[in-house]
Every structure is written in structure tokens, then in C-alpha cells.
Design an enzyme around this catalytic site. Sequence first.
Site, PDB file in Angstrom:
ATOM      1  N   ASP A 404       0.852  -1.193   0.000  1.00 19.50           N
ATOM      2  CA  ASP A 404       0.000   0.000   0.000  1.00 19.50           C
ATOM      3  C   ASP A 404       0.891   1.248   0.000  1.00 19.50           C
ATOM      4  O   ASP A 404       2.105   1.154   0.180  1.00 19.50           O
ATOM      5  CB  ASP A 404      -0.870  -0.053   1.270  1.00 19.50           C
ATOM      6  CG  ASP A 404      -1.952   1.019   1.301  1.00 19.50           C
ATOM      7  OD1 ASP A 404      -2.300   1.573   0.241  1.00 19.50           O
ATOM      8  OD2 ASP A 404      -2.456   1.299   2.406  1.00 19.50           O
ATOM      9  N   GLU A 407       2.767   5.194  -3.777  1.00 15.26           N
ATOM     10  CA  GLU A 407       2.772   6.181  -4.899  1.00 15.26           C
ATOM     11  C   GLU A 407       4.092   6.938  -4.959  1.00 15.26           C
ATOM     12  O   GLU A 407       4.480   7.326  -6.078  1.00 15.26           O
ATOM     13  CB  GLU A 407       1.588   7.128  -4.739  1.00 15.26           C
ATOM     14  CG  GLU A 407       0.238   6.461  -4.936  1.00 15.26           C
ATOM     15  CD  GLU A 407      -0.138   5.497  -3.805  1.00 15.26           C
ATOM     16  OE1 GLU A 407       0.264   5.773  -2.658  1.00 15.26           O
ATOM     17  OE2 GLU A 407      -0.785   4.487  -4.083  1.00 15.26           O
ATOM     18  N   ASP A 478      -8.700   3.379  -2.924  1.00 16.73           N
ATOM     19  CA  ASP A 478      -9.792   3.800  -2.049  1.00 16.73           C
ATOM     20  C   ASP A 478     -11.014   4.302  -2.805  1.00 16.73           C
ATOM     21  O   ASP A 478     -11.251   5.502  -2.922  1.00 16.73           O
ATOM     22  CB  ASP A 478      -9.291   4.890  -1.100  1.00 16.73           C
ATOM     23  CG  ASP A 478      -8.234   4.362  -0.158  1.00 16.73           C
ATOM     24  OD1 ASP A 478      -8.060   3.120  -0.102  1.00 16.73           O
ATOM     25  OD2 ASP A 478      -7.577   5.171   0.508  1.00 16.73           O
TER      26      ASP A 478
HETATM   27  O1  MIG Z   1      -4.268   5.936   4.143  1.00 16.02           O
HETATM   28  O2  MIG Z   1      -3.787   0.728   5.593  1.00 16.02           O
HETATM   29  O3  MIG Z   1      -5.909   2.088   0.179  1.00 16.02           O
HETATM   30  O4  MIG Z   1      -6.891  -0.161   1.488  1.00 16.02           O
HETATM   31  O5  MIG Z   1      -7.009  -0.063   4.298  1.00 16.02           O
HETATM   32  C1  MIG Z   1      -4.896   4.762   4.479  1.00 16.02           C
HETATM   33  C2  MIG Z   1      -4.967   1.435   5.707  1.00 16.02           C
HETATM   34  C3  MIG Z   1      -3.929   3.631   4.245  1.00 16.02           C
HETATM   35  C4  MIG Z   1      -5.047   2.906   2.240  1.00 16.02           C
HETATM   36  C5  MIG Z   1      -5.457   1.715   1.453  1.00 16.02           C
HETATM   37  C6  MIG Z   1      -6.507   0.975   2.209  1.00 16.02           C
HETATM   38  C7  MIG Z   1      -5.988   0.572   3.572  1.00 16.02           C
HETATM   39  C8  MIG Z   1      -5.530   1.805   4.348  1.00 16.02           C
HETATM   40  N1  MIG Z   1      -4.531   2.522   3.553  1.00 16.02           N
END
Ligand code: MIG
Length: 765
Positions: A404, A407, A478
Site C-alpha cells: 500500500d 505512490e 480507495d
Molecule cells: O491511508 O492501511 O488504500 O486499502 O485499508 C490509508 C490502511 C492507508 C489505504 C489503502 C486501504 C488501507 C488503508 N490505507
Amino acid sequence: MFGKIVNFNVKQQEVEILFENGKGRISIVSELIIHVFSKLEENGKSKAIEEEVLWNTEFNAAMVGECLVISTAKVTIKVYEDFLVDFYHTNGGLLCRDYRGERKQRLVLSEELIELMAKEGHQLKNEVNNHKIQVLKELEGDEYFYGLGDKTGFLNKRGYDYEMWNTDDPTPQVDSYKALYKTIPFLITVKAHGVYGIFFDNTNRTYWDMGKESNDYFYFAADRGNLDYYFFAGEEMKDILKGYTALTGRVNRPQLWSLGYHQSRWGYETESDVRKLAKDLRDNHIPCDTIHLDIDYMEKYKVFTWNKVSYDAPKKMIQDLREEGFKIVTIIDPGVKAEEGYKVYDEGVEKDYFVKTPEGEIYVNQVWPGDSVYPDFGNEKVRQWWADNQKFLLNYGVRGVWNDMNEPASFQGEIPEDIIFSDEERKATHGEMHNVYGHFMSKATYEGLKKYDKRRPFVITRACYSGSQKYTTAWTGDNHSIWAHLQMAIPQLCNLGLSGMGFAGTDVGGFGSDTTAELLTRWVQVGCFSPLFRNHSNKGSFYQEPWQFGKKTMDIYRKYVELRYKLLPYFYDLFVEGEQSGLPVLRPLVLHYETDVRVRQCNDQFLVGESLLVAPVVMQGARNRMVYLPEGNWIDYWTGKEVEGARYIIADAPLEVCPLYVKEGSIIPNYPPQEYVGEKEITALILDIYQGDGGYTHYQDDGESFDYNEGVYNQYEFSITKEGIFTAELSHRGYEKLYSSFILKVNGKEREIPFEGRKLEIKLK
Ligand code: MIG
């Protein structure tokens, strides 16, 4: 400006062109793939194409007047003054010409108006913003554009503009968004007289205008990097995708369990939450293979740690769950907490593995753990270190890793573009490496899992670049629990598939905001056909596991998860075929029926392979819908009724029905009901047969290891004729567990035929 052509020079399959003011190069990658290049700055190797190949191809190159004409058997390239490049079919027709004029301003705004509008926060821009690298291609008028990764909006990108800059923005993403998490600078153009593709292999921020500014041209542009793009020709869309994935790589067959159902939420905070979830899934008989652990499993959000306060004994938990058929996937973020005494941080500092400011200090921003630093994944040594860190998770029995925030995301403003990142040994900037950060993180994760787990790595990523499909699956980030995002899921997954990133899914039920019983019900009807099938939701939003909205919702939900488990061998076969063809599992109708203009903008239907047409309901309250069936005969999956194609029909779609049609002559392999992959030993393969003429290839292997590379698999060829003659034959034998019978299902009747490896021929009627 390049100026006039002075000279050219052929070196094997590269044509170097000397212009008055610069150099250019046209490489003949194959008779259908042409690489257009001019070096404008120091730059590393392609991140997407790891091995630059030029397939042995015959071609001619000669000056005809002022124009350099290069021809392969299929494509003719005409190069003019200023490095304008036109592409033709060698047999004559125009494919794509560079636009000769200047960019035009559609709307001229006064300074006063811009100022006035700014008061309420409207950011209007006036001037045409010309870029250093800017390739304008002529529009003939009938072009449709597909691909470009995960962009919002509808299937056809014509008339919109986009940017490629991997972006984490959790507010509800709508059509006017320019960028989301992924950078796939590849598009497929379909027009009346042909199809072509373009891949602009530039990792910097790039700009795409698909005929929004003007009806006369579309363009792609950048202010950094090189003029560096590939042109793909072919007879049909499939050829373009095959060419693109031949260069950038293809999705490899996954572990079979990863095609099952995944349950996730941010977050199941404690061990007892997770155990309870597993119990609820089994008690309610919702088939499920995978449970995802979000950032709460870590100690203070520190990657490669486990929170031993809320998890008493994670290893034991994972082992117990494995006995129930569950696999655990854990999240990993790139941000490493800046805290002395924390092993990952200390090691990274000592080895100089974090990105730095131009002044040479380690760059600090904030993500979940607070002050955090960023591993420099563009460097192979850093990737190896990250790969080694996967051992921590594997030792607990974790079976896949969910990447996650890559980016990369940052809470204290964007990372400045001049922060120093590596491009292997070369120093580069954030601006250049931003869009490949998620790609390299995924690659490192893949390599770690491959090395230490040895099975086919299961990696999920949010950010990626062209070529990431070799290493990772993806989810669309998201989304929200809103109908617009269920609607968007279809074109988004279709375009990801057309961008090579075929193993993808959306958060079923929606991530942010609160889902409703109806939305969840309609979403699972899309989710169960998505390559990656995971329900996931945000902290603070309503819980949305299948039982949260009562029995009726759960019963429908279960029906679609069960359908997915039934279709597992069909999904698996599609993945195996994709290794050769580059075709995704989930496909827009246009991929198979591109000459039918009625499907070119079909946003609310899709195909799974060639045999299944899915027409989900994506409108709140709708209990029927219009469905377009392309040419041929189709069979309603639920009623068995035959429906003639090349027309629109009205389908009944009460809440429990997702309209689903099977193409005549299809043979679809099914598994018996299971609550997880491997629950049952499957000795009899069910074949769901829809009469007509057709053939089908089925692959059987251990669903887990790389042994298939050594021939450890079985391959079966099935066929059916209009007259009802069914044949089955083994075309490869290498895996010990041969099916001992086939259960033929025709018009609702079943018949079991023993199989001993020899060719079978049976009259069905
Ligand atoms: O800024 O890890 O897209 O799937 O549950 C939130 C917490 C960070 C973003 C991900 C989301 C995940 C969440 N993450």
C-alpha cells in the site's frame, strides 16, 4: 526543432537519423512494433521493458525526396522534417499521422475572470501549456481510446485529458480526476479502418489529451525524459495487447487459492477479531480462502514487526487458520518509521538505503508511523534488502503481501520533485522515479517471496507502472461505497486489463463511506467475476462482511461467492492462456467484437474470457436492465433459455440475479462446491456444455509451484459439435493427478464419463 533530415544510417534493426539539429532513431522491434526515440537527457534503462529485444525482421529504408520511408511487411513508417512520423499499413491505408499544426486554445479567459473565480477556489488556467516533449497525432474523427491504466470515468477515453502521476487521494474519485494511483502510459486506438497502440515509455509526469482540446489531434507530452514511444500495429485489438505485453511482460498464472474469495477490512485489530472473522465465515458457509491483515497487525505501524499486544501468538493463529483453509495476507507500506533502535530503520540508515535530500540528508516525511523515511527501491541492493525482509512475514506463515501507500504517499505535503532517488547506480530525482516507486517495491516483494517461499508470489499493489503485471496484482485503491463507484468498477477493470494489468479488483462493497445492503449485493455480483475478488472497507465505515446486513443479503452474497468457486477452473485456464496471449480475464466487449460499434462504449457489461457475458445491475433500485448481446446465440445462465444476439434485450434482474449469458458452443469447466481451494480432492471435472460448435483447453497443475515450467501439468482438449459429438483428449501429460472422470452437464442433466487418458468421443443426444 529537429529540422531537415540530413542523413540516415542503418545498424541492424535500428535506423539512426541525423537531422539538422539533433538525432533520432527508429527501431524495428518486429514487423508490427516500431520504437521511436530521441535522446534528450541522461536516463537509465526502460523500467517497463527489462530486456530490449528486436525480433529478426526484414525491412527497407530509403529516402524518397525529403522523406525517409521505412517498410516492414506490415507497417510503413514515413519520417519527415522535424521528426514527424507517420504510420501506414504497408498495403496502403493510413494508420496514424503526426499532426502538422500548432495546439489550439479552446477557451480564452481574461485575467479578471481567473482572479474572480479563484476567490471561490476555482483554478482556471489560460495559456496552452506546451511541453518540451509533445507528440500530436492527427484525429480522423472516429477514434475510440482504451487503456491508460486505472483512470476514472468510462471505457472510451476520447474527449478527456489525463496526467500520469501516481496519486493517493481518498476523496471520492470522479470523472474529472486527472490521475489515480497507477501510471500505465499505454493506449489502444480503435477506428473504422484499423487499430493501433502507443506506449510512451517515460516515467516522469506525463500529459495526455485524448481529443479534449481539439477534434483535430490528440497528444501525449512530458517536460522531462526522452522522446521514447512504441507504436503497435495489428489486425485487431488482441494483436496490440499481445505486442505490448510481449515487451512489458504478462501476468503469470497465480496460486489457485488467490482466485478464491478474500475478506479484508481496516482493520481486524486483534487476534480474536481475526479468529472470530474466520469462524463467522465458516459458520455462515461463505467460501473464503484469504484473510487480509491491515496495518493494525504491526507494532506502531512499523513494517516487518508484529503487534504482540493485540496478537498473542500470530504464528499459532496463522497455523490454526491454515488448518481451516485460510491463508493470511499482510499489508506492508514503504514508509519506515524513523526511530533509532528499530532494526529496519537502523539497517537502512547504516547501508544508505533511504532516499535523500539534495543536501545529502535522509529525507523525512510522515505516514502512519509518524516521521518516516523512504527506501530507495530504484536501486537493486535496496530491493534485495527489501526482498530479504519478506522472510520476517514468511516465518509467521504469511502467504502473500499487500503493498500500500507506494505512490509514494506522504502526509506532510508532496515529496519535493528534487529529492534524490536512485535509478540503479545513477542518481535520479523523485520527479523521475515517483511513478515507478510502486513498481520497484512490487518487484522487490515478488523477488523476496519467490526466493524464500518458492511458490508463485502473491503480491497486491496500489501503485504501479507499465510492466508491473509481471510481479504483482493490483487493486483500485480507495473507492467509496457509492453507486458511481460500482459503475466505475467495470470500465476501470476493463481498461486495466487492456493496459496489461489484468489481475485486478476493486474493494467489493466500497472502501470509504457506508455501504448498503443493496449496494453490497450488486457489488458482489461484479466482484465475483473480477480477477481479484476482495471485500475491503475503511476504519470507521460500516462493517460490510457478508452477514452484516441480514440473512437475505448474505444468502445472495453466498450464491455469488459459490458461483466464483464453481468457476475457479475457468478463471485459472484464462490466466494460463493469458501467459501466451496477454489477454486479460475480464474483458470489455469491444475486445472480441471490435467491428460492432454498439460495444465500443459499453460501460456496464463485460466478458469473462470469451464464453461468459456479465451484465450486472449498477443502478440503485433497478430490477431489470437493458443488455446488449453481440452476434451469435447466447444462453441465459440462470434459465437455460437461448437468446439470439446482435440486439438489445431487457433482462429481469431481481436483487438475487446478475444477468449472465453463455456463448453457444462453450464448454466451461466447474469445480464442485468448496469452502476453500483444496478442501476437496477433485478427481472428476465438471464440464458445463452449451451446445453448438466449440473447443476448449483446460490446464491442470498443482496450482501453487513453478513445476509447470518443467512440464508438470496436464492439458486437456475438449470439443463439441452442433450434432452433439463431444470429444476429450489429453494433449499433455505431466502431472500425476489425472482426472478419473468428466461430469458432462448438458441442459441441466449430468452424465459421468470415466477417463483413463485415452481419447474419448461421445454422442450427447
Ligand atoms: O491511508 O492501511 O488504500 O486499502 O485499508 C490509508 C490502511 C492507508 C489505504 C489503502 C486501504 C488501507 C488503508 N490505507
